[in-house]
Scaffold this active site. Structure first.
Site, PDB file in Angstrom:
ATOM      1  N   GLU A  79       0.843  -1.191   0.000  1.00  9.88           N
ATOM      2  CA  GLU A  79       0.000   0.000   0.000  1.00  9.88           C
ATOM      3  C   GLU A  79       0.885   1.250   0.000  1.00  9.88           C
ATOM      4  O   GLU A  79       0.420   2.348   0.299  1.00  9.88           O
ATOM      5  CB  GLU A  79      -0.952   0.008   1.195  1.00  9.88           C
ATOM      6  CG  GLU A  79      -0.300  -0.030   2.550  1.00  9.88           C
ATOM      7  CD  GLU A  79      -1.331   0.039   3.676  1.00  9.88           C
ATOM      8  OE1 GLU A  79      -1.775   1.161   3.978  1.00  9.88           O
ATOM      9  OE2 GLU A  79      -1.677  -1.016   4.235  1.00  9.88           O
ATOM     10  N   CYS A 111      -3.526  -3.497   4.299  1.00 12.13           N
ATOM     11  CA  CYS A 111      -2.587  -4.491   4.831  1.00 12.13           C
ATOM     12  C   CYS A 111      -2.971  -5.925   4.466  1.00 12.13           C
ATOM     13  O   CYS A 111      -2.283  -6.866   4.868  1.00 12.13           O
ATOM     14  CB  CYS A 111      -2.496  -4.357   6.347  1.00 12.13           C
ATOM     15  SG  CYS A 111      -1.976  -2.720   6.904  1.00 12.13           S
ATOM     16  N   HIS A 233      -2.320  -9.868  11.994  1.00 10.95           N
ATOM     17  CA  HIS A 233      -1.753  -8.629  11.473  1.00 10.95           C
ATOM     18  C   HIS A 233      -1.468  -7.741  12.687  1.00 10.95           C
ATOM     19  O   HIS A 233      -2.334  -7.543  13.537  1.00 10.95           O
ATOM     20  CB  HIS A 233      -2.747  -7.951  10.524  1.00 10.95           C
ATOM     21  CG  HIS A 233      -2.427  -6.525  10.245  1.00 10.95           C
ATOM     22  ND1 HIS A 233      -1.214  -6.129   9.721  1.00 10.95           N
ATOM     23  CD2 HIS A 233      -3.147  -5.388  10.450  1.00 10.95           C
ATOM     24  CE1 HIS A 233      -1.203  -4.818   9.595  1.00 10.95           C
ATOM     25  NE2 HIS A 233      -2.367  -4.344  10.036  1.00 10.95           N
TER      26      HIS A 233
END
Length: 381
Positions: A79, A111, A233
């Protein structure tokens, strides 16, 4: 056919800022970061490291010449894109000296995109069993000075080689996913820094985890007891811990919490690396934990905006022989601590057109010039 991860590695820039240093500069209690976020340091990218050079450095840790001959698909998740049209995967393929008879594309969804890259890689190998797929997640998490997100910045890349008969982790075939059009974190094309609704994003992260894990259980018939570890994450470690606490208690699942500590050892020292964050956590778990073959690992991927997925993998017998822990330990050990002023300059030194970049002898791949909007890289001899 069993498909999964045969090789995996990461790279982070050679500079870091201690969050204690940041706290002192901001007049904050260091515990706000070390206890409140469960973070210690954040990697800071100098001007000679961008998403392409970091991805090349991560991939070069694991790829052999035989691998390069067999790779016919490169999936570059990021990103922090450097071009609205041209995929960073093409730059990467050239730097790694891959053959020209390949597909090379860039993927974007905050993400999350490295996770969908794994799914695409599996589908490709099902059709082309002798192929190998290179998946990379490479990002610079940059929120700017004196912002709420400043202590959760970071930079780095993870590279994974996906094959049949994997040597590290078999990716299972049950997935649970969820999408919603929300604005919890986003970066309009005209902006160098992201916009964040921090509290809303945290709540959405935990809600998406609960939703996807519950749906995964319905689809798979598995329960929490079937997992030896959960990886997340990790924009910052505390959010992963809080999410784990929504489905498990330390008193009844001590192993899950201990393995969570192992899985965030590297994340605490690096910070947020966006697309690579979940997979940095996986590396940390495999290299620092004590899991055995056939243990099942749960993985939660979240990309703001928002798309989330819960999936799982099974460890392969002898998986530890295929890790490159010594390389990773050396990368982290050799980093240099920044003063606050040096960090502030480095963070805001975003490369533009017509710039020559100072070359550092100890960095394998690095950006050395942007001329007529073309990026030029160099590999250490």
């Amino acid at each position: 056919m069993k498909i999964g991860i045969s090789k995996i590695s990461f790279f982070v820039p050679k500079y870091y800022l201690s969050l204690a240093t940041l706290a002192e500069a901001r007049g904050a209690d260091p515990l706000k970061y070390t206890n409140g976020l469960l973070q210690n340091k954040m990697a800071v990218a100098p001007i000679n490291q961008d998403i392409v050079s970091m991805a090349a450095n991560a991939a070069s840790n694991i790829l052999t010449e035989e691998d390069k001959k067999d790779i016919d698909l490169v999936l570059f998740a990021t990103e922090s894109g450097i071009d609205h049209s041209k995929a960073a995967a093409t730059n990467l393929a050239q730097l790694l000296n891959l053959k020209s008879e390949i597909r090379a594309i860039e993927l974007k969804q905050a993400c999350y995109s490295a996770t969908i890259a794994l799914y695409f890689a599996k589908g490709h190998i099902l059709q082309n069993p002798n192929s190998k797929v290179l998946v990379v997640g490479s990002d610079i998490a940059r929120y700017g000075l004196e912002t709420d997100g400043e202590p959760t910045q970071g930079a780095g890349a993870v590279a994974m080689l996906i094959t049949k008969k994997p040597k590290i982790l078999v990716l299972e075939n049950t997935y649970a996913f969820n999408t919603s059009n929300i604005y919890d974190f986003w970066r309009p094309v005209t902006m160098d820094y992201a916009l964040v609704d921090g509290h809303f994003s945290n709540e959405q992260y935990k809600a998406f985890f609960k939703t996807t894990f519950e749906k995964y259980q319905e689809k798979s018939g598995l329960t929490l007891a079937d997992f030896k570890a959960m990886t997340f994450h990790i924009p910052y470690t505390k959010i992963g811990l809080r999410s784990l606490q929504t489905i498990a208690k330390l008193s009844t699942h001590p192993e899950l919490f201990k393995n969570f500590e192992y899985s965030t050892t590297y994340n605490k020292e690096v910070g947020n690396i966006y697309t690579g964050s979940l997979y940095l956590s996986l590396i940390s778990l495999l290299e620092n934990g004590k899991l055995k073959s056939k243990d099942r690992i749960g993985m939660f991927s979240y990309g703001s905006g928002a798309v989330a997925e819960f999936f799982s993998g099974i460890l392969v017998p002898g998986y530890k022989k295929h890790l490159v822990k010594d390389i990773h330990k050396q990368i982290l050990k050799n980093r240099q601590k920044l003063t606050f002023n040096a960090y502030a300059k480095m963070l805001t030194d975003i490369p533009k057109n017509d710039v020559l970049v100072e070359y550092e002898d100890d960095q394998t791949f690095q950006l050395v010039e942007i001329s007529d909007y073309e990026r030029k890289y160099m590999k250490k001899a």
